[in-house]
Design an enzyme around this catalytic site. Structure first.
Site, PDB file in Angstrom:
ATOM      1  CB  CYS A 112       8.011 -11.989  -5.786  1.00 45.81           C
ATOM      2  SG  CYS A 112       7.277 -12.446  -4.207  1.00 45.81           S
ATOM      3  CG  HIS A 238      10.904  -8.863  -5.011  1.00 48.23           C
ATOM      4  ND1 HIS A 238       9.677  -8.292  -4.741  1.00 48.23           N
ATOM      5  CD2 HIS A 238      10.970 -10.014  -4.269  1.00 48.23           C
ATOM      6  CE1 HIS A 238       9.024  -9.061  -3.883  1.00 48.23           C
ATOM      7  NE2 HIS A 238       9.790 -10.104  -3.581  1.00 48.23           N
ATOM      8  CG  ASN A 268       7.677  -9.694  -0.474  1.00 51.45           C
ATOM      9  OD1 ASN A 268       7.095  -9.440  -1.514  1.00 51.45           O
ATOM     10  ND2 ASN A 268       8.421 -10.777  -0.327  1.00 51.45           N
TER      11      ASN A 268
END
Length: 313
Positions: A112, A238, A268
């Site tokens: 990520c 994020h 996500n």
């Protein structure tokens, strides 16, 4: 040389999957998912739509936004954890599909945190004088490695892509500070099980790590840029979990209105998370020329990274 984003673009698939989808077959509820994660819906790629397809759509938009001819792109870096195949890379597939010259192309894996790692890597190639314009793409199709019957992970992930052309920008704009790190001791907390081909996560440990590192990295990268929290116009974390994001924002000490929140609409999306958020805030008119942005992420590895950036070409 001032190095920053010369062109930007993002793409999310058409299919919208709401929390009601998971209510229909898992022991969960829309209320619980919203409370614990902040997610209301996410986008799922089509069966015949792979990571390189997502990357292509974002890349075309970024190159167009840059005003460059595609032949002026001299390198491709794709941040992804979900390549179409183990090899060849998404980057070489993208190079062919874009019809670019036989330029160097590579995938970069930092989960990520990938988009931030990709930007910093591109910055080094440009600052060295080796290449002028580097295309960086963050793209993931996480749905193909998510166990949709695992309540702890199925509700979290979505698909998407974002892209930026990194090169020389006008004086005073571009990257002002960088903070990168990793801790392999945390690898067992978030990984892909190759036998089951699915994401495995120790949610409690990842949460504890993320709450600490997002705040620390954000604070350090603002200091490295020689700025104060009040100088930040937009905080783009994020988009993993709203509680983690709020903790990082509080640690950095900026107003709630200055934090980008798209986890509710995209979930996500790993390496696509930060660029999708930037694209959304641009559409909303909340990111403008000369705005100071702080981008921060964490991911499997465990990895983390942050960038302070003054927006504009």
């Amino acid at each position: 040389m001032d190095i920053g984003i010369k062109g930007f673009g993002a793409y999310s698939p058409e299919r919208v999957v709401t929390n009601a989808h998971f209510e229909s077959y898992l022991d969960t509820s829309d209320e619980w998912i919203r409370k614990m994660t902040g997610i209301k819906e996410r986008r799922f790629a089509a069966e015949d739509e792979d990571t390189s397809d997502l990357a292509y759509e974002a890349a075309v938009r970024a190159i167009e936004d840059s005003g460059l001819d595609k032949d002026e792109i001299e390198m491709i870096i794709v941040a992804t954890s979900t390549g179409d195949k183990p090899f060849p890379t998404v980057a070489t597939t993208l190079q062919k599909r874009l019809g670019l010259n036989k330029i160097p192309s590579m995938d970069q894996l930092a989960a990520c945190t990938g988009f931030i790692y990709g930007i910093v890597t591109a910055q080094q190639f440009v600052s060295s004088g080796l290449y002028k314009n580097v295309l960086v793409v963050g793209a993931d199709k996480l749905t193909k490695i998510t166990d949709m019957n695992d309540r702890s992970t199925a509700i979290l992930f979505g698909d998407g892509a974002g892209a930026a052309v990194i090169g020389e920008v006008s004086e005073g704009r571009g990257i002002l500070g960088v903070e990168l790190g990793s801790d392999g001791n945390g690898g067992p907390y978030l990984y892909q099980d190759m036998d089951a081909n699915t994401i495995q996560m120790n949610g409690r440990e990842v949460f504890k790590f993320a709450v600490r590192i997002m705040g620390e990295a954000s604070t350090k990268v603002v200091e490295k840029a020689g700025l104060e929290p009040e100088d930040v116009d937009m905080f783009v974390p994020h988009q993993a979990n709203i509680r983690i994001m709020e903790s990082a924002r509080d640690r950095l000490g900026i107003e709630k209105e200055k934090m980008s929140v798209t986890v509710d609409r995209y979930g996500n999306t790993s390496a696509a998370s930060i660029p999708l958020s930037i694209a959304y805030e641009i559409e909303q008119g909340k990111i403008k020329d000369n705005d100071t942005l702080v981008l921060v992420g964490f991911g499997g590895g465990l990895t983390w990274g942050a960038i302070t950036l003054r927006w504009g070409k």
